[in-house]
Design an enzyme around this catalytic site. Structure first.
Site, PDB file in Angstrom:
ATOM      1  N   ALA A 116       0.813  -1.271   0.106  1.00  0.00           N
ATOM      2  CA  ALA A 116       0.069   0.022  -0.012  1.00  0.00           C
ATOM      3  C   ALA A 116       1.010   1.159  -0.039  1.00  0.00           C
ATOM      4  CB  ALA A 116      -0.873   0.140   1.156  1.00  0.00           C
TER       5      ALA A 116
ATOM      6  N   VAL B 152       4.373  -1.208   3.595  1.00  0.00           N
ATOM      7  CA  VAL B 152       4.056   0.221   3.453  1.00  0.00           C
ATOM      8  C   VAL B 152       5.121   0.620   2.103  1.00  0.00           C
ATOM      9  CG1 VAL B 152       4.827   2.654   4.008  1.00  0.00           C
ATOM     10  CG2 VAL B 152       3.793   0.785   5.676  1.00  0.00           C
ATOM     11  N   LYS B 153       4.409   0.877   1.121  1.00  0.00           N
ATOM     12  CA  LYS B 153       5.330   1.294  -0.383  1.00  0.00           C
ATOM     13  C   LYS B 153       5.656   2.668  -0.157  1.00  0.00           C
ATOM     14  CE  LYS B 153       4.708  -0.089  -4.997  1.00  0.00           C
ATOM     15  NZ  LYS B 153       3.272  -0.506  -5.990  1.00  0.00           N
ATOM     16  N   VAL B 154       7.124   2.727  -0.481  1.00  0.00           N
ATOM     17  CA  VAL B 154       7.586   4.154  -0.220  1.00  0.00           C
ATOM     18  C   VAL B 154       8.273   4.414  -1.521  1.00  0.00           C
ATOM     19  CG1 VAL B 154       9.595   5.199   1.219  1.00  0.00           C
ATOM     20  CG2 VAL B 154       7.922   3.617   2.225  1.00  0.00           C
TER      21      VAL B 154
END
Length: 217
Positions: A60, A86-88
């Protein structure tokens, strides 16, 4: 090799899950918008729906590009479900945030990676996954598969635990080539996964078997 599907379409996710080979899902704001999912509350609800369908990791993506914003959004996403990754983005504040998340035990996916140097930084910061975009490199006449090979060599040299997630996979041969090079994960459309099922000799052989069987009936 793990198979992720790159979509926010629930029907396609269910179809891939029913096939029995799906290990996770990747999404981004563009894929959400494509399905008509807008607004924070609706997007968060959609992530929960995806997690209810699949057993594996669900990436996400944060929208913020500043450190404090990435941390705030990432912590909110991580609280949604234990499967959320968590997509950064691969930017300076993104790397700092990945280090923060890593220290806190929050899993991350460093996205928009286009060089071995970027992948090295992501691994040093403790990213769970790194996402080199091979299709987009191919689009500008650069060998995306060579990047997978470079990252694999570097990670093996130093025993980094970060998993190579081959992203922007466009077709079935991308999957085969990435598997040969040792990518840990691929993410692509349902069509690229289903393409692995197909071979004309399989169709011909099956038709022959059925023809011969029916001769005796």
């Amino acid at each position: 090799m793990k198979f992720f599907i790159d979509t926010a379409n629930l029907d396609q996710i269910r179809e891939a899950q029913d096939l029995g080979v799906l290990d996770g899902v990747t999404t981004n704001p563009s894929l959400m918008a494509k399905e008509g999912i807008t607004g924070k509350d609706n997007i968060f609800k959609h992530y929960r729906k995806i997690c209810d369908i699949v057993d594996g990791d669900v990436s996400a993506e944060v929208i913020a590009t500043d450190y404090d914003g990435i941390i705030r959004e990432g912590e909110e996403l991580a609280e949604l479900h234990q499967q959320i990754i968590v997509k950064v983005p691969m930017i300076k504040d993104g790397i700092k945030a990945i280090k923060y998340f890593s220290d806190k035990g929050i899993k991350t996916n460093c996205t928009l990676v286009f060089s071995a140097g970027q992948a090295l930084l992501a691994a040093k910061a403790g990213a769970t996954y790194v996402s080199p975009f091979i299709g987009r490199l191919d689009d500008i006449s650069t060998d995306g598969l060579n990047l997978i090979a470079e990252i694999r060599l570097i990670y093996d040299n130093y025993e980094f635990e970060t998993q190579i997630l081959a992203a922007s996979v466009r077709h079935t041969m991308h999957i085969i080539d990435c598997a040969k090079l040792g990518a840990d994960v691929m993410t692509g459309p349902l069509s690229s996964i289903e393409g692995l099922l197909k071979h004309p000799l399989t169709d011909i052989g099956l038709a022959k078997f059925l023809e011969d069987y029916n001769k005796g009936n």
